[in-house]
Motif scaffolding. Structure first.
Motif: not given
Lengths: 513, 339
Positions: A367-377, A475-488
């Motif tokens: 559940n803990h991992h799933e929560m992390q995946v869902l949060v980053f998703s 993967t979730g962390i990397v994608t969020v970071s890339i998209y956020y960096a681009a937006l930044l």
């Protein structure tokens, strides 16, 4: 035609309040004058009285006070009142601000001493006042219902209050979003909501659900008080947020509504942390609450039009460099909204980090991992949609609609991918689409399956080793970071424009504070 | 009252993406004057007026009301101006008196003062007989009077009126003109846009012609009416006894004269130069050629002619009539708007 000249009677600085109505907001007086004459309210009011009257008189005739029909009478009263308060009344807010915008009367009002916030608040209070009028007029039926017996007075009054609060929140939402230009959002969203709520009312007031509801409203179960507090807190937050959104959409550009809204969102993160700490919430529950409170703030911050004027910068610049830095997070507009989003995520992360881990011993580690995946998703979905808006939308007024369309499209892609994956034997292709944040959620379901098949093929017991979620979370962390960096990058390109506006602010003379 | 002009605009720009709605205009309007703002649809009139009313903001430049910057101090500006838009919706289920009462409350009046003020404004705009009529059931003329009443409630120094006469019947137009005249006599500064140029000419102390977001003329209407056309010619009205066709026939065979339009007893002719000697010479030649001239006089151009002529001149790249005001700074290209 008058030939008399017009005597000049300038507005008084603070004159006596001769009438009761002088103590009320001008907007409320206007809205009540109009609202109480509106056919929708008059019909609703009379229909409610007539229906309740007929039902109660019929009940009296049928049971002759046998004492068993009380709950049924309650059910009928609550059904009609809930329908009027939770469906009909909030729907009256759909056109509240839109009609003013369409009629260009907003311009006339903002040129008076009425600010955008007072206009929106007046609209909301007027509809809620009319709902309270409905509430008051059902009191005689509730008193009558008392004589039918088996009445849980506290629970039923509590339920009545909760319906009223729900009505106020839904009305705030419809009034707030009524300023959105897109008819799809302004009209369909409340209509869809009304259908859902209507079905819920039918469900809850029929069968045994109503008895459970009354039992829950008695607040005798452990933790129900905290649940009620969370409900009220969420109601106040969402209601206020929706009204603040409406106010910012009709406000003249020199009015700043974003800063308070963003500060309120940051405070809400802290409030959730405190409640979670004292109520002993688990980390998953806290995370869910943080997402619930943070998402509207993030969506609005990322889609706000960038229209900065010197009067908005002036209060920040009084604090020198600190004020300028704060402005980069709190000025209206999406560029500062991007930085604010980062800050909000950081604060939410800090709240989660500081909370003691109360996961039960029997724990659901997955559940803990799933929560992390869902949060980053989810986070990736919000940020990627903002990036899509910046890449493809040129007109500021379309951003909110396109943003929501993008969110819906990303969810639709995830659903489509899930359906395809269910139909194929080799669904490892999901990894190729993992850059789409919403696809990370179906991947999460796929991982245990793949893990099971892999270990089974090698002859090992699948339950002997836990599923490895690390690649997916990474993967979730990397994608969020890339998209956020681009937006930044997009946001930072607008910062010279912010600086230019700040430079336009006239420096006050030395003798002025 | 401050020494600053009632309205001051300097190098004002407003861009909507690529569209240059207002393109570096500058002008000043002194206190107590009535200034007409003239231009074709899309010329930038409404945008300029909205900026002055603090409802829009400039891409660049300065706009001030009584010396107060509309961008930096919109709240103060709003107390000084009355805004009458070209179009606005009325409220359902609200009578005329309730409508004015609401705005009086919104402007900060309360109790007896509010009632007195509403009554004063209703009397001034002749709305007393309509007090109990629903505001959305009024005719266009009545609605405009109601809107004027609303904009006067807080006794503004400057009235900004965007096309107040649009869609009005002649009677309502006369009534509105009368009200504006009374307000002007009371010393209010009135900045008014309209398509009906003849009426503006009667009401206004000065006229601002705007085209393509730029001021092409700022001056009084008389100078426009008396001015020569774009080629330096003058119009004359000629009336004769006998067949009016004779005037046009005569023009065909005579140089330096052009027949413009026929009239009941002759026609309107254009003489290529404004020199009075040439006019006298042409009159003498007409008489000599047997035309029985009973009327020969210089004709003032109407404002529509002057405006069309001016636009034609700009289209031909011949420049506009010089304006009365000069920008304090040279025009410049503003940077892109942040979006």
């Amino acid at each position: 035609m008058s030939t008399a000249s017009i005597p000049a009677t300038p507005p008084p600085a603070g004159s006596s309040l001769d009438e009761f109505s002088d103590k009320l907001s001008p907007m409320l007086v206007k809205e009540l004058r109009q609202g109480l004459r509106a056919k929708t309210f008059v019909i609703l009011f009379l229909a409610l009285q007539a229906l309740l009257g007929v039902v109660l008189l019929s009940a009296v005739g049928i049971t002759s006070g046998s004492g068993d029909s009380g709950p049924s009478v309650s059910r009928v009263i609550f059904f009609f009142f809930a329908f009027a308060a939770l469906v009909a009344q909030p729907l009256r807010g759909i056109g509240a601000l839109h009609n003013e915008i369409k009629g260009q009367t907003i311009d006339l009002m903002v040129l008076t001493r009425l600010g955008a916030w007072r206009i929106v608040l007046g609209k909301w209070v007027a509809i809620v006042s009319q709902t309270s009028l409905l509430l008051v007029t059902i009191a005689p039926y509730l008193i009558l219902r008392y004589f039918f017996g088996r009445m849980n007075l506290f629970a039923e009054l509590n339920l009545l209050a909760l319906i009223f609060l729900g009505s106020a929140v839904f009305t705030a939402i419809t009034v707030g979003i009524s300023a959105i230009p897109s008819i799809l959002i302004r009209g369909l969203l409340p209509l869809g909501g009304a259908i859902l709520i209507g079905s819920g009312i039918i469900e809850m007031t029929s069968g045994r659900d109503f008895e459970y509801l009354i039992k829950a409203c008695a607040l005798k179960e452990t933790g129900s008080g905290w649940g009620l507090l969370a409900f009220v807190g969420a109601g106040v937050y969402f209601g206020w947020f929706a009204l603040a959104l409406g106010a910012s959409m009709i406000a003249p550009m020199a009015e700043n509504h974003s800063t308070v809204r963003r500060l309120f969102a940051l405070l809400a993160m802290g409030f959730v942390g405190l409640v979670a700490h004292f109520a002993g919430f688990q980390i998953e529950e806290t995370c869910l609450l943080l997402i619930l409170f943070g998402t509207p703030a993030v969506i609005i911050a990322l889609t706000e039009p960038f229209q900065l004027l010197p009067p908005i910068c002036r209060p920040f610049l009084k604090f020198g460099t600190v004020g300028k830095v704060a402005g980069r997070f709190l000025y209206p507009g999406w560029p500062s909204g991007v930085l604010f989003t980062g800050l909000l995520i950081a604060v939410a992360g800090l709240v989660l980090y500081l909370l003691p881990d109360r996961r039960p011993a029997y724990g659901f580690h997955s559940n803990h991992h799933e929560m992390q995946v869902l949060v980053f998703s989810g986070l990736g979905m919000l940020i990627l949609s903002a990036l899509i808006v910046r890449l493809f939308v040129k007109k500021e007024r379309n951003t909110f609609g396109v943003y929501l369309l993008s969110v819906v499209s990303l969810v639709a892609v995830a659903v489509a991918v899930t359906l395809i994956a269910n139909e194929t034997t080799d669904d490892s292709f999901l990894w190729w689409l993992a850059w789409i944040p919403t696809v990370q959620a179906p991947l999460m379901d796929w991982l245990p399956k793949a893990h099971w098949n892999e270990l089974k093929a090698t002859g090992l017991d699948p339950s002997s080793q836990p599923v490895n979620y690390t690649p997916l979370i990474t993967t979730g962390i990397v994608t969020v970071s890339i998209y956020y960096a681009a937006l930044l990058v997009f946001a930072l390109r607008k910062f010279p424009a912010i600086r230019a506006v700040e430079n336009e602010v006239p420096t006050p003379p030395a003798d002025q504070p | 009252m401050s020494t600053a002009p009632a309205i001051r605009v300097n190098n004002l720009y407003r861009y909507f993406g690529q569209l240059k709605a207002v393109n570096g205009i500058s002008f000043e309007i002194p206190h107590g004057s009535v200034c007409g703002f003239v231009g074709a649809n899309g010329a930038g009139k409404t945008t300029t007026m909205r900026i002055l009313a603090s409802l829009d903001y400039p891409t660049m430049g300065v706009a001030e009301i009584c010396g107060i910057n509309v961008v930096h101090h919109p709240e103060e500006v709003r107390r000084l101006i009355g805004w009458m838009p070209d179009h606005f919706g009325n409220y359902e289920h609200m009578t005329v008196v309730e409508y004015l009462d609401f705005y009086a409350r919104a402007f900060g009046y309360s109790g007896k003062e509010r009632k007195t003020r509403v009554q004063e404004v209703m009397e001034f705009t002749d709305l007393v007989p309509l007090a109990d009529r629903f505001s959305n059931k009024l005719s266009k003329g009545m609605t405009q009077r109601l809107c004027l009443g609303r904009s006067l409630l807080h006794d503004p120094q400057v009235l900004i009126m965007d096309e107040p006469a649009a869609g009005l019947d002649p009677k309502a137009r006369v009534e509105l003109k009368h009200l504006i005249r009374v307000l002007a006599q009371e010393g209010k500064t009135i900045f008014i846009s309209s398509h009906i140029l003849s009426e503006l000419g009667e009401m206004c102390d000065s006229l601002l012609f705007v085209n393509g977001g730029r001021i092409v003329h700022h001056g009084d209407s008389e100078s426009l009416k008396l001015g020569t056309d774009s080629n330096g010619g003058m119009l004359y009205d000629v009336q004769i006894i006998g067949d009016p066709q004779a005037v046009s026939d005569w023009c065909v065979v005579n140089p330096h004269v052009e027949f413009v339009e026929s009239r009941k007893q002759g026609g309107r002719i254009r003489i290529e130069t404004s020199e009075p000697e040439r006019a006298a010479e042409i009159l003498a030649r007409m008489v000599k050629d047997g035309l029985k001239v009973v009327e020969f006089h210089k004709e003032q151009r109407n404002l529509e002619d002057a405006f069309i002529d001016m636009l034609g001149r700009i289209d031909r790249g011949e420049g506009a009539i010089p304006t009365d005001t000069k920008p304090e700074q040279p025009a410049f290209t503003p940077p892109d708007l942040p979006n």
